[in-house]
Design an enzyme around this catalytic site. Sequence first.
Site, PDB file in Angstrom:
ATOM      1  N   ARG A  67      -3.831 -10.284   4.538  1.00  0.00           N
ATOM      2  CA  ARG A  67      -4.213 -10.178   3.276  1.00  0.00           C
ATOM      3  C   ARG A  67      -2.996  -9.391   2.343  1.00  0.00           C
ATOM      4  O   ARG A  67      -2.781  -8.601   2.577  1.00  0.00           O
ATOM      5  CB  ARG A  67      -5.661  -9.377   2.947  1.00  0.00           C
ATOM      6  CG  ARG A  67      -6.081  -9.498   1.458  1.00  0.00           C
ATOM      7  CD  ARG A  67      -7.335  -8.782   1.370  1.00  0.00           C
ATOM      8  NE  ARG A  67      -7.882  -8.747   0.065  1.00  0.00           N
ATOM      9  CZ  ARG A  67      -7.541  -7.817  -0.964  1.00  0.00           C
ATOM     10  NH1 ARG A  67      -6.592  -6.916  -0.507  1.00  0.00           N
ATOM     11  NH2 ARG A  67      -8.111  -7.954  -2.088  1.00  0.00           N
ATOM     12  N   LYS A  77       0.918  -1.389   0.132  1.00  0.00           N
ATOM     13  CA  LYS A  77      -0.275   0.075   0.110  1.00  0.00           C
ATOM     14  C   LYS A  77       0.666   1.306  -0.320  1.00  0.00           C
ATOM     15  O   LYS A  77       2.000   1.376   0.264  1.00  0.00           O
ATOM     16  CB  LYS A  77      -1.008  -0.080   0.957  1.00  0.00           C
ATOM     17  CG  LYS A  77      -2.285  -0.916   0.925  1.00  0.00           C
ATOM     18  CD  LYS A  77      -3.397  -1.078   1.805  1.00  0.00           C
ATOM     19  CE  LYS A  77      -4.539  -2.018   1.290  1.00  0.00           C
ATOM     20  NZ  LYS A  77      -5.355  -2.248   2.363  1.00  0.00           N
TER      21      LYS A  77
END
Length: 281
Positions: A260, A225
């Site tokens: 995840r 991210k």
Amino acid sequence: MSGNLIIRERCFNWGQRTYLMGILNITPDSFSDGGDFNSTSAALAQAWAMVAAGVDIIDVGGQSTRPGAEQITLAAELERVVPVVELLRSEMTVPISVDTTRAAVAKAAINAGADIVNDISGGTFDPDMLPTVASLDVPIVLMHIKGTPQTMQQMTEYQDLFGEISSFLTQQINAATKAGVDLEKIIIDPGIGFAKNYEQNLEILRELRSLAAMNCPILVGTSRKSFIGRILNQPEPKARVWGTAAACCAAIANGADILRVHDVKEMREVSLVADALFRHS
């Protein structure tokens, strides 16, 4: 979090070890791997690679949720997701989750062989989602978000970050159980990167343990991210593997149950070492 959940004859013993949810984006426009696994053959090869690397759940998504992503039609999402779920289920026994905010997609995917619904809206975008999940009797991941992927980057104002995340998740846990979802089948996700700015993402990782009071397994998604990219000064998401590893280690140290991730092989090694360090009994 203790307790367990059985999915496809696999027992998820919460608190015993970290479980890995491998990301399989069958989208042309996801932020990190958009277009990589668009064909069913590419998706299948990637799924087998994740299984070989020790993945615990494969998360199939047909709608990109990156900031600013365009919403696709229901027909397009079904067309992307259902054939891939059917193909994976015909070839492998690994639990499959479907990453969707639409009840119709959740239902079609579960009927095609998926086992879990992963809803980034926590059941808020589609009023039919929670009753549908209840009727299907499957686990659901409820994530915290404000706004939508189109608007969430403008919605990072909080009086009390953890207070708001906790009250949203508590409200959605209550809505889910009221709709008939079994509490044992609810997993929560604080929604790193979804209506959270750089400092807030770091705060979530530092204070993650405060979500343990909800008594639900905690899923964390930090993989590749932008907050990691900012720290590393690395604009290329695929070059954020080491930074992701550090964030995953922090998440495990602070009580995450499921990670995840895109890079299953690497994060499996991270989680094995972090589990040895932080989960010793």
